[in-house]
Design a protein around this motif. Structure first.
Motif, short mmCIF file in Angstrom:
data_model
loop_
_atom_site.label_atom_id
_atom_site.label_comp_id
_atom_site.label_asym_id
_atom_site.label_seq_id
_atom_site.Cartn_x
_atom_site.Cartn_y
_atom_site.Cartn_z
N UNK A 114 0.82 -1.22 0.00
CA UNK A 114 0.00 0.00 0.00
C UNK A 114 0.86 1.28 0.00
N UNK A 115 1.92 1.27 -0.79
CA UNK A 115 2.80 2.44 -0.88
C UNK A 115 2.69 3.16 -2.22
N UNK A 116 2.25 2.46 -3.26
CA UNK A 116 2.15 3.06 -4.59
C UNK A 116 1.09 2.30 -5.38
N UNK A 117 0.93 2.65 -6.64
CA UNK A 117 -0.04 1.95 -7.48
C UNK A 117 0.71 0.98 -8.41
N UNK A 118 -0.03 0.38 -9.35
CA UNK A 118 0.60 -0.60 -10.23
C UNK A 118 1.72 0.01 -11.06
N UNK A 119 1.54 1.26 -11.47
CA UNK A 119 2.56 1.90 -12.30
C UNK A 119 3.77 2.30 -11.46
N UNK A 120 3.56 2.56 -10.20
CA UNK A 120 4.69 2.76 -9.30
C UNK A 120 5.48 1.47 -9.11
N UNK A 121 4.78 0.33 -9.11
CA UNK A 121 5.47 -0.96 -9.01
C UNK A 121 6.32 -1.21 -10.26
N UNK A 122 5.83 -0.76 -11.41
CA UNK A 122 6.64 -0.87 -12.63
C UNK A 122 7.95 -0.11 -12.48
N UNK A 123 7.87 1.10 -11.92
CA UNK A 123 9.07 1.91 -11.72
C UNK A 123 10.02 1.24 -10.73
N UNK A 124 9.48 0.68 -9.66
CA UNK A 124 10.33 -0.02 -8.69
C UNK A 124 11.04 -1.21 -9.33
N UNK A 125 10.31 -1.95 -10.18
CA UNK A 125 10.92 -3.10 -10.85
C UNK A 125 12.03 -2.66 -11.80
N UNK A 126 11.80 -1.56 -12.52
CA UNK A 126 12.84 -1.06 -13.44
C UNK A 126 14.07 -0.60 -12.68
N UNK A 127 13.88 0.08 -11.56
CA UNK A 127 15.03 0.53 -10.78
C UNK A 127 15.78 -0.66 -10.18
N UNK A 128 15.05 -1.68 -9.76
CA UNK A 128 15.70 -2.87 -9.21
C UNK A 128 16.57 -3.54 -10.26
N UNK A 129 16.12 -3.56 -11.52
CA UNK A 129 16.94 -4.15 -12.57
C UNK A 129 18.19 -3.32 -12.84
N UNK A 130 18.08 -1.99 -12.72
CA UNK A 130 19.25 -1.14 -12.91
C UNK A 130 20.27 -1.38 -11.80
N UNK A 131 19.80 -1.49 -10.56
CA UNK A 131 20.70 -1.65 -9.42
C UNK A 131 21.15 -3.08 -9.23
#
Length: 500
Positions: A114-131
């Motif tokens: 409950x911290x963001x929406x589905x599109x925020x989860x997309x951003x988190x996934x993309x940043x995780x792949x970068x890091x």
């Protein structure tokens, strides 16, 4: 001796039809290349032995290095932006509207934390792949009484949850490689996760416990770079060493300048007890510190002297060295130099556009081959099945033909143009000549075609009701600013007879 070697190589070629390895310069083992030691280890073996350290260093450099942090933010902003949104391909307009309405309501409830929406989860996934090179998404079914639009949520798990070192044969005879369980024909059957993040010292409950989660409940998001690769490599990996050494070099220069700036000057006295500039008592080492105030004029005795510090400059090559090193870092990241550094000093229209086009091509590939294929499509399929089974969507014939309802097109965020006017004119010409569909132009803006046309029709109807003719100057529009003294009067659109 060399003659005999060449004769031997020629005889070998005549007998086998193959040249020796030394025929390739990169395979030679002469004096220049004798220190070049390469390995033929599989990518999975390399990750199993060094994946933890590589990931830790990647995370640390993104946390502390300004260039790496900015590159990560730029990567995520361009890969995901405000979100990669679905546009259902259902031909029935009423069914499509209902499906899109339920999806929109669910996106706000998608995050299990409950911290963001589905599109925020997309951003988190993309940043995780970068890091870290990868991340995991776990489907979390919910009860109907939880009050969600669709009883399903998504939980993101960091790469650290899946141990690289877990390589063994399971009790069922399946191979477990880098924490992933495979059956006899290589299908993923389960993931063996730490119940708690191994690096979280704030939660000690169940520390070190490993649980088996079926593969049907997990999405593994990563970019495979070699055939057979089963774990992800941090996107930032090729630039790690240069970023680290450049950071150390910058810190050393800053410290050197800081220390040099601490000493404004040095005083030579005739006798230790002399007090030239009102210096205080000596410290434990016998040194005394003196200060200066603006406008000070000091008379010195014969033999006394004051020499002011002149710290060495960083040198004229410092900036060029930084520039070349950062260019190599940007090339390793696949992110434009201006996006990594924010430096637009040497940029012009052509260079910005050329770099942007190349970067967008890479982002398009990443969006469609990784984010959409591995994350968006399976989430849509699971969400649609859950929505129908829970009654959130009423599709009576769904069981007979689920593919009919699951068809979807994912629309990526629009790209901001370098020269909007020229690009708009090019799109207009392409559409008028029949080379491009209007729907392609609308979707390139990041919008759904049907929704856009409905909104246009609604706006036109509203304007007609209010007596407004769209595309023409309105009566209440702000008047044009009259020309100031010395400015030329803009030419009139009226014929000359009316102006006279």
């Amino acid at each position: 001796m060399k003659l005999f070697s060449r004769i031997g190589a020629a005889m070998k070629y005549a007998a086998t039809g193959r040249l020796s390895a030394s025929a390739f310069e990169g395979a030679m083992q002469n004096r220049r290349l004798i220190a070049w030691k390469a390995t033929q280890e599989n990518i999975n073996s390399l990750l199993s032995s060094g994946g933890d350290l590589l990931r830790a260093r990647a995370r640390q450099i993104v946390r502390s290095n300004p260039y790496a942090s900015n590159a990560a933010d730029s990567f995520v902003a361009n890969a995901v932006g405000a979100g990669i949104v679905p546009s259902s391909l259902i031909t029935d307009t009423a069914l499509k509207d209902e499906l899109q309405r339920v999806w929109l309501a669910w996106t706000d409830e998608a995050d299990a934390d409950n911290l963001t929406d589905f599109y925020g989860l997309q951003a988190l996934a993309a940043r995780a792949m970068f890091e870290a090179g990868e991340c995991f998404v776990r489907f979390r079914p919910r009860r109907p009484e939880d009050g969600l639009a669709v009883p399903l949520q998504l939980q993101l798990l960091e790469s650290e949850h899946l141990p690289f070192e877990k390589n063994e044969v399971g009790g069922n005879g399946n191979q477990i490689r880098c924490g992933i369980e495979f059956d006899k024909i290589g299908r993923r059957m389960a993931y063996h996760f730490y119940r708690k993040h191994p690096g979280d010292t704030t939660d000690q409950s169940g520390k070190g416990e490993i649980v088996r989660v079926p593969a049907s409940e997990i999405l593994h998001i990563y970019r495979p770079q070699r055939p057979g690769q089963i774990r992800g490599v941090p996107w930032i990996s090729p630039a790690l060493v240069k970023l680290y050494l450049l950071d150390q070099y910058d810190d050393a220069e800053l410290d050197r300048k800081k220390v040099a700036a601490l000493f404004a000057g040095f005083i030579t006295k005739n006798a230790p007890e002399d007090n030239l500039l009102g210096e205080g008592a000596t410290d434990a080492t016998g040194a005394a510190i003196a200060g200066l105030s603006p406008g000070t004029m000091q008379v010195l005795l014969p033999g006394e002297d004051v020499k002011f510090s002149s710290p060495a400059d960083v040198g004229g090559s410092y900036e060029m060295f930084q520039y070349r090193t950062l260019l190599a870092i940007a090339a390793a990241l696949g992110v434009p130099y201006t996006n990594v550094t924010g430096d637009l000093k040497a940029a012009n229209y052509s260079s910005i556009r050329a770099g942007t086009v190349e970067f967008r091509r890479r982002m398009d590939q990443f969006q469609h081959a990784t984010l959409i294929y591995q994350l968006c499509r399976p989430v849509w399929k699971r969400w649609l099945e859950t929505a129908v089974l829970s009654g959130a969507l009423n599709f009576p014939s769904f069981a007979n033909d689920p593919a009919k309802y699951a068809a979807v097109k994912w629309i990526t965020p629009k790209w901001e143009w370098v020269d909007p006017l020229k690009d708009r004119q090019a799109e207009k010409i392409a559409q008028e000549c029949g080379w491009k569909a209007p729907s392609d132009i609308i979707e390139a803006e990041g919008y759904d075609v049907d929704e856009t046309y409905r909104r246009i029709a609604a706006d036109q109807k509203r304007a007609e009701t209010l007596g407004i003719r769209l595309g023409e100057p309105q009566p209440n529009a702000l008047p044009e600013t009259p020309p100031q003294d010395g400015e030329k009067q803009p030419p009139s659109d009226k014929p000359e007879e009316e102006n006279s």
